[in-house]
Design a protein around this motif. Structure first.
Motif, PDB file in Angstrom:
ATOM      1  N   LYS A  71     -25.314 -34.300  11.522  1.00  0.00           N
ATOM      2  CA  LYS A  71     -24.891 -35.736  12.041  1.00  0.00           C
ATOM      3  C   LYS A  71     -23.601 -34.488  12.405  1.00  0.00           C
ATOM      4  CE  LYS A  71     -27.207 -38.903   8.587  1.00  0.00           C
ATOM      5  NZ  LYS A  71     -27.324 -39.238   7.437  1.00  0.00           N
TER       6      LYS A  71
ATOM      7  N   SER B 294     -19.539 -34.000  11.797  1.00  0.00           N
ATOM      8  CA  SER B 294     -19.307 -33.309  10.476  1.00  0.00           C
ATOM      9  C   SER B 294     -17.669 -33.054  10.576  1.00  0.00           C
ATOM     10  CB  SER B 294     -20.097 -32.707  10.552  1.00  0.00           C
ATOM     11  OG  SER B 294     -19.939 -31.562  11.161  1.00  0.00           O
ATOM     12  N   GLY B 295     -17.031 -33.095  12.190  1.00  0.00           N
ATOM     13  CA  GLY B 295     -16.085 -33.015  12.460  1.00  0.00           C
ATOM     14  C   GLY B 295     -14.614 -33.323  13.815  1.00  0.00           C
TER      15      GLY B 295
ATOM     16  N   VAL C 196     -23.889 -25.138  10.218  1.00  0.00           N
ATOM     17  CA  VAL C 196     -23.559 -26.356  10.019  1.00  0.00           C
ATOM     18  C   VAL C 196     -24.305 -27.615   9.309  1.00  0.00           C
ATOM     19  CG1 VAL C 196     -23.814 -28.615  11.502  1.00  0.00           C
ATOM     20  CG2 VAL C 196     -22.987 -26.999  11.991  1.00  0.00           C
TER      21      VAL C 196
ATOM     22  N   GLY D   2     -23.352 -26.581   5.375  1.00  0.00           N
ATOM     23  CA  GLY D   2     -22.091 -27.286   5.364  1.00  0.00           C
ATOM     24  C   GLY D   2     -20.798 -26.031   5.066  1.00  0.00           C
TER      25      GLY D   2
ATOM     26  N   VAL E  71     -18.577 -27.217  11.354  1.00  0.00           N
ATOM     27  CA  VAL E  71     -18.939 -28.506  11.845  1.00  0.00           C
ATOM     28  C   VAL E  71     -19.171 -28.598  13.025  1.00  0.00           C
ATOM     29  CG1 VAL E  71     -16.268 -28.936  10.607  1.00  0.00           C
ATOM     30  CG2 VAL E  71     -16.055 -28.208  11.863  1.00  0.00           C
TER      31      VAL E  71
ATOM     32  N   GLU F 233     -19.525 -35.332  17.607  1.00  0.00           N
ATOM     33  CA  GLU F 233     -20.176 -35.781  17.816  1.00  0.00           C
ATOM     34  C   GLU F 233     -21.404 -35.738  20.025  1.00  0.00           C
ATOM     35  OE1 GLU F 233     -21.766 -40.579  18.652  1.00  0.00           O
ATOM     36  OE2 GLU F 233     -19.722 -40.153  17.873  1.00  0.00           O
TER      37      GLU F 233
END
Length: 487
Positions: free
Chosen positions: A355, A357-358, A399, A402, A405, A408
């Motif tokens: 997803k 994430s940044g 990514v 975690g 990042v 989209e």
């Protein structure tokens, strides 16, 4: 994306910018298998390599007519127009009609190509289906003064041709060196010159496969078939002709001579050749006892193999070497490729779970895409492409864990990039999905492990993970879930 592709042309022995004769149409001809036995890995390596080339040209928007012939007649045991016809010999041994032999091994060849996920050619002509075209071409070569008939057999006059053209243009060898390596003609030899080769061969009474011609009831020489079929489907001059490097010195050299003598033009703009296979550093061959068939490679049922490897792992292995480089088979190399392929497929599975994430991605995806195209544009350099893709694999894993990042827009571009290069261009595909029973079993095992971890029973948790690893199953933890994959 750019269409500025560099191709190593065997004819010029340099890399040349690819400029199709009639862009965007591209004529591609690849010498196909001789179907009197199971297809060997040397053939497979060649066809996988040209499948990569075909896929990439299609990806770039070229309209490709890919022709790959089936040799089912006229292939003698020796390159000097001597010995038994291989199809007739096989048919006699197995007490079958020659075309039963052809059908059996053609179907087997197609089965292997499907396992390797190779796209079928647009046209797959057979030598026996184009006898009339071969006869017409021989007639024209005779009319042009480059062939002669002796007792029903027609020979190409290499000496006459060499006075006007460079016969060794493709290999850059001296004609004198070729003559020194050829036996002296005996009194019973029909040929005028030692290098002359047959265009049409008069059949012996016991010969099974034969056809009528203006010279005799006989069969075509091996070399004339490709010249006739490429001329019919791609024209007198076309873009790319490919095959294994072992074909360059004789088969492709004679193809050039025949086509030039018939049509007064060089038939091909770019000649491309794949390199040979070795096993543990030694050239692969039946006589050395180190040759194995694709089926043996998949099952592992061969003395030199410690286990079997999936077709996709083998395709991945082939793509790790440049098509012009020697490809060495060893258990260690195949094991490494198997792990690399599974790592790539696991990352793609994880990619679909990521997803955004940044606000700024930890990897420049646009630059990565440019490098991927640059690799393919440099003479279809699949090993460099794979190294670039594994940078994406490392990023995907980071990514997912975690540790990095992704935005989209970059996530969408990364998914498109991996789909284009891994599946569409490299032709790799996911292995057969795990059955629902296995998925349910793994869900249960992962649940038990998670319960052990929650109870701080780390001994049990570690035992489950280690035991699964020994069975070839790897667990991967992140903040949200635990996933699994085959090693």
């Amino acid at each position: 994306m750019t269409n500025n592709i560099l191709i190593y042309n065997t004819l010029s022995r340099t890399k040349e910018v690819f400029e199709p004769i009639n862009a965007p149409f591209v004529g591609l001809y690849v010498c196909g298998p001789t179907v009197y036995s199971d297809v060997h890995l040397g053939n497979c390596r060649t066809f996988v390599s040209f499948d990569l080339i075909y896929r990439y040209l299609l990806h770039l928007g070229f309209k490709v007519r890919y022709v790959r012939n089936i040799t089912d007649a006229g292939h003698l045991e020796g390159d000097r127009d001597e010995g038994d016809d291989k199809f007739a010999k096989k048919a006699k041994l197995e007490k079958l009609e020659p075309m039963e032999i052809v059908q059996k091994y053609t179907l087997g060849f197609h089965d292997v190509m499907r396992l390797f996920n190779a796209l079928p050619p647009n046209i797959e002509p057979t030598a026996t289906g184009h006898i009339s075209e071969q006869i017409e071409m021989v007639k024209q070569i005779i009319d042009n003064g480059y062939a002669y008939e002796v007792n029903g057999t027609v020979y190409f006059d290499v000496e006459k041709y060499s006075k006007e053209h460079n016969y060794t243009l493709l290999t850059n060898r001296l004609l004198e060196d070729l003559l020194e390596g050829t036996r002296v003609l005996g009194g019973q030899d029909e040929k005028k010159g030692r290098l002359d080769f047959a265009l049409w061969i008069k059949a012996k009474p016991e010969h099974i496969m034969h056809w009528p011609s203006p010279w005799s009831v006989g069969f075509p020489g091996w070399h004339i078939e490709c010249s006739a079929m490429s001329n019919k489907y791609l024209g007198e001059r076309f873009d790319i002709h490919g095959g294994g490097m072992d074909l360059a010195a004789t088969h492709h050299t004679n193809e050039i001579a025949q086509s030039q003598a018939c049509n007064h033009t060089q038939p091909v703009k770019y000649w491309m050749h794949t390199n040979m296979l070795t096993v543990n550093g030694t050239r692969m061959s039946k006589s050395a006892g180190n040759g194995f068939l694709p089926g043996e490679l998949f099952t592992g049922q061969h003395p030199l193999l410690k286990r079997g490897y999936s077709p996709m792992a083998v395709r991945f292995f082939m793509l790790q070497a440049h098509y012009r480089s020697t490809l060495d088979f060893s258990n260690d190399a195949l094991d490494a490729s198997d792990k690399g392929f599974k790592r790539l497929m696991t990352a793609i599975a994880l990619l679909n779970k990521l997803k955004p994430s940044g606000e700024k991605s930890g990897l420049d995806i646009q630059d990565l895409e440019k490098r991927c195209y640059a690799a393919m544009n440099d003479d279809f350099n699949s090993p460099v492409l794979l190294s670039e893709l594994f940078e994406a694999v490392r990023f995907i894993n980071s990514v997912y864990d975690g540790k990095a990042v992704v935005t989209e827009s970059d996530l969408a571009l990364l998914k498109k990039l991996m789909n284009n290069f891994v599946f569409d261009i490299l032709g790799l595909q996911q292995e057969i999905p795990q059955s629902n029973d296995i998925n349910k079993l793994m869900e249960f095992v992962i649940k038990l492990r998670n319960e052990a971890k929650a109870a701080k029973d780390y001994a049990t948790s570690d035992k489950i993970r280690i035991s699964l690893n020994e069975m070839g199953i790897q667990l991967k933890d992140n903040k949200e879930e635990t996933s699994w994959s085959k090693i």
